[in-house]
Each structure stands twice: as structure tokens, then as C-alpha cells.
Design an enzyme around this catalytic site. Structure first.
Site, PDB file in Angstrom:
ATOM      1  N   ASP A 221      -4.333   5.226   6.332  1.00  0.00           N
ATOM      2  CA  ASP A 221      -4.812   6.417   7.026  1.00  0.00           C
ATOM      3  C   ASP A 221      -5.785   5.962   8.124  1.00  0.00           C
ATOM      4  O   ASP A 221      -5.354   5.634   9.232  1.00  0.00           O
ATOM      5  CB  ASP A 221      -5.476   7.335   5.981  1.00  0.00           C
ATOM      6  CG  ASP A 221      -5.808   8.719   6.510  1.00  0.00           C
ATOM      7  OD1 ASP A 221      -5.613   8.953   7.713  1.00  0.00           O
ATOM      8  OD2 ASP A 221      -6.271   9.565   5.730  1.00  0.00           O
TER       9      ASP A 221
ATOM     10  N   PHE B  21      -2.753  16.149   4.265  1.00  0.00           N
ATOM     11  CA  PHE B  21      -3.169  15.474   3.031  1.00  0.00           C
ATOM     12  C   PHE B  21      -1.979  15.481   2.088  1.00  0.00           C
ATOM     13  O   PHE B  21      -1.451  16.541   1.751  1.00  0.00           O
ATOM     14  CB  PHE B  21      -4.373  16.197   2.404  1.00  0.00           C
ATOM     15  CG  PHE B  21      -4.915  15.475   1.215  1.00  0.00           C
ATOM     16  CD1 PHE B  21      -5.812  14.427   1.371  1.00  0.00           C
ATOM     17  CD2 PHE B  21      -4.521  15.816  -0.069  1.00  0.00           C
ATOM     18  CE1 PHE B  21      -6.301  13.734   0.269  1.00  0.00           C
ATOM     19  CE2 PHE B  21      -5.005  15.129  -1.183  1.00  0.00           C
ATOM     20  CZ  PHE B  21      -5.891  14.084  -1.005  1.00  0.00           C
TER      21      PHE B  21
ATOM     22  N   ARG C  74       0.087  12.327  -9.111  1.00  0.00           N
ATOM     23  CA  ARG C  74       0.662  11.022  -8.762  1.00  0.00           C
ATOM     24  C   ARG C  74       2.114  10.919  -9.228  1.00  0.00           C
ATOM     25  O   ARG C  74       2.898  10.157  -8.675  1.00  0.00           O
ATOM     26  CB  ARG C  74      -0.148   9.892  -9.425  1.00  0.00           C
ATOM     27  CG  ARG C  74      -1.567   9.720  -8.904  1.00  0.00           C
ATOM     28  CD  ARG C  74      -2.134   8.408  -9.399  1.00  0.00           C
ATOM     29  NE  ARG C  74      -3.589   8.329  -9.275  1.00  0.00           N
ATOM     30  CZ  ARG C  74      -4.233   7.891  -8.189  1.00  0.00           C
ATOM     31  NH1 ARG C  74      -3.546   7.544  -7.124  1.00  0.00           N
ATOM     32  NH2 ARG C  74      -5.545   7.825  -8.164  1.00  0.00           N
TER      33      ARG C  74
ATOM     34  N   GLU D 223       0.844  -1.204   0.000  1.00  0.00           N
ATOM     35  CA  GLU D 223       0.000   0.000   0.000  1.00  0.00           C
ATOM     36  C   GLU D 223       0.873   1.246   0.000  1.00  0.00           C
ATOM     37  O   GLU D 223       1.967   1.248   0.573  1.00  0.00           O
ATOM     38  CB  GLU D 223      -0.853   0.030   1.271  1.00  0.00           C
ATOM     39  CG  GLU D 223      -2.265  -0.465   1.121  1.00  0.00           C
ATOM     40  CD  GLU D 223      -3.201   0.509   0.400  1.00  0.00           C
ATOM     41  OE1 GLU D 223      -2.719   1.375  -0.348  1.00  0.00           O
ATOM     42  OE2 GLU D 223      -4.414   0.382   0.588  1.00  0.00           O
ATOM     43  N   ASP D 224       0.365   2.302  -0.597  1.00  0.00           N
ATOM     44  CA  ASP D 224       1.076   3.580  -0.517  1.00  0.00           C
ATOM     45  C   ASP D 224       0.857   4.238   0.836  1.00  0.00           C
ATOM     46  O   ASP D 224       1.783   4.767   1.430  1.00  0.00           O
ATOM     47  CB  ASP D 224       0.643   4.521  -1.659  1.00  0.00           C
ATOM     48  CG  ASP D 224      -0.855   4.641  -1.789  1.00  0.00           C
ATOM     49  OD1 ASP D 224      -1.563   3.675  -1.482  1.00  0.00           O
ATOM     50  OD2 ASP D 224      -1.340   5.711  -2.198  1.00  0.00           O
TER      51      ASP D 224
HETATM   52  C1  PRP Z   1      -5.765   5.415  -0.575  1.00  0.00           C
HETATM   53  C2  PRP Z   1      -4.659   4.425  -0.306  1.00  0.00           C
HETATM   54  C3  PRP Z   1      -5.358   3.358   0.485  1.00  0.00           C
HETATM   55  C4  PRP Z   1      -6.463   4.105   1.203  1.00  0.00           C
HETATM   56  C5  PRP Z   1      -6.082   4.294   2.647  1.00  0.00           C
HETATM   57  O1  PRP Z   1      -6.477   5.017  -1.714  1.00  0.00           O
HETATM   58  O2  PRP Z   1      -4.071   3.932  -1.477  1.00  0.00           O
HETATM   59  O3  PRP Z   1      -5.865   2.347  -0.351  1.00  0.00           O
HETATM   60  O4  PRP Z   1      -6.591   5.379   0.572  1.00  0.00           O
HETATM   61  O5  PRP Z   1      -7.078   4.984   3.351  1.00  0.00           O
HETATM   62  P1  PRP Z   1      -7.722   4.451   4.681  1.00  0.00           P
HETATM   63  O6  PRP Z   1      -6.638   3.869   5.537  1.00  0.00           O
HETATM   64  O7  PRP Z   1      -8.333   5.691   5.314  1.00  0.00           O
HETATM   65  O8  PRP Z   1      -8.776   3.441   4.348  1.00  0.00           O
HETATM   66  P2  PRP Z   1      -7.521   5.954  -2.462  1.00  0.00           P
HETATM   67  O9  PRP Z   1      -8.916   5.638  -1.984  1.00  0.00           O
HETATM   68  O10 PRP Z   1      -7.094   7.391  -2.321  1.00  0.00           O
HETATM   69  O11 PRP Z   1      -7.447   5.467  -3.972  1.00  0.00           O
HETATM   70  P3  PRP Z   1      -6.196   5.529  -4.983  1.00  0.00           P
HETATM   71  O12 PRP Z   1      -5.135   4.604  -4.443  1.00  0.00           O
HETATM   72  O13 PRP Z   1      -6.767   5.028  -6.278  1.00  0.00           O
HETATM   73  O14 PRP Z   1      -5.724   6.956  -5.067  1.00  0.00           O
END
Ligand code: PRP
Length: 174
Positions: free
Chosen positions: A102, A151, A164, A98-99
Site C-alpha cells: 500500500d 480497503f 482473512r 506479500e499480500d
Molecule cells: C499489511 C500487508 C503489508 C502491509 C502493507 O499488513 O500484509 O505487510 O500491510 O502496507 P504498507 O505498504 O502501507 O506498509 P498488516 O499491517 O495489515 O498486518 P497483517 O498482515 O498481519 O494483517
């Protein structure tokens, strides 16, 4: 968006150092095994690409794509799979890549989803551990960088699908 609206918090060099450290640790921990890396689209695509090229163990790749309902900067916590993995994970050593984590709700959902596929092991590797809004307790086995709040964009992370491609990670100043 111009330069005044974002503040650099991790340089490309900071990130590269952590990716190398994580890859070394993962290579040691999975020595003698083959790992299946599951990239969580879209955000993890750059981290996964950099991480896998630093591994010294056999690795296979797959992806999931998740969608959460919410605004550009805040998730609602309601998550669904829009693209599932294609490999059979039964009996495999699986590492989620995961990136950012949160609230942790995405990870909780994804772990449950992948555990139902009966992997031999399931671990989690995240570049950015941001705890400000963490609402659940989750095991993060490999963590690159910590962030208190804000953010962030860049290195795969977006704001309304933009930014990105930035090589560093920036805090968006709104
Ligand atoms: C981001 C990230 C995780 C998620 C984490 O994805 O890549 O998958 O949010 O958030 P959380 O811990 O609050 O659940 P995002 O929904 O922004 O989609 P993306 O990766 O396509 O930008």
C-alpha cells in the site's frame, strides 16, 4: 458484517489465475536455482501457500512478522519486526511474498532488514499492488493484481483480524 457491507472485486478464480501466472514466471526466472520464499505474516499466509504449491523449482520457506503502529485501516508508517526469519539467508536467492503493498513503507523496511542478512538476490512478489497511498518508490518484481484504492479484505487480508478466510477479495464499504 453482512453482504451489503462488502463488494467483491476479485473472485477466487481471478486470484487463482494470477497466482498460476506468477508461479510460472517465478519458476522460469529461478530455473536451476533454489529460492527462499519469505512470507510476511499474517496477511500473506494464503497467497504463499497457494503460490508455493504451483512452483516447479526447489523452494524453502520462512516467515517474518511485522507490526505497524496505527489504526485498523491506516498504518502509521512506524514498523518493527516481531518475528524474524530463522533460515540463514546469506548467499541465498530470497523472494519476499506479500499480500498487499500500500504505502510501501513496510516493504522499504523489510528490504533493508533482509538485505543486511546478505542474500545473493532479493526480489519482491506481491498479490495486490495498491498505489493510492504509495509514498516511496520500490521495485515490485512480481505483481498479481492492481488496485487503485479502497480497503480490502479476504484471501488473507483482514479488518481487525476478521475476514482473512474469505476466498475472494472484497472492498469494505464503510
Ligand atoms: C499489511 C500487508 C503489508 C502491509 C502493507 O499488513 O500484509 O505487510 O500491510 O502496507 P504498507 O505498504 O502501507 O506498509 P498488516 O499491517 O495489515 O498486518 P497483517 O498482515 O498481519 O494483517
Amino acid at each position: 458484517m453482512d453482504q451489503s457491507e462488502k463488494r467483491l472485486i476479485f473472485t477466487a478464480e481471478d486470484i487463482a489465475r494470477q497466482v498460476q501466472r506468477l508461479a510460472s514466471q517465478i519458476s522460469v526466472d529461478y530455473q536451476g536455482k533454489e529460492v527462499v520464499l519469505i512470507g510476511v505474516l499474517k496477511g500473506a499466509f494464503i497467497f504463499l501457500a497457494d503460490l508455493v504449491r504451483q512452483l516447479s523449482i526447489p523452494a524453502q520457506l520462512d516467515f517474518v512478522r511485522l507490526a505497524s503502529y496505527g489504526t485498523a485501516t491506516e498504518s502509521s508508517g512506524k514498523i518493527r519486526i516481531t518475528t524474524d526469519v530463522e533460515l540463514d539467508l546469506k548467499g541465498r536467492h530470497v523472494l519476499i511474498v506479500e499480500d498487499i503493498v500500500d504505502s510501501g513503507l513496510t516493504t522499504v523496511f523489510l528490504r533493508e532488514h533482509l538485505l543486511a542478512k546478505n542474500p545473493r538476490s532479493l526480489k519482491m512478489c506481491v498479490l495486490l499492488d495498491k498505489r493510492e497511498r504509495r509514498s516511496v518508490s520500490i521495485p515490485l518484481d512480481y505483481v498479481g493484481l492492481h488496485l487503485d484504492k479502497g480497503f480490502v479484505i479476504g484471501y488473507g487480508l483482514d479488518c481487525n483480524e476478521a475476514h482473512r478466510q474469505l476466498p475472494g477479495i472484497y472492498e469494505l464499504i464503510v
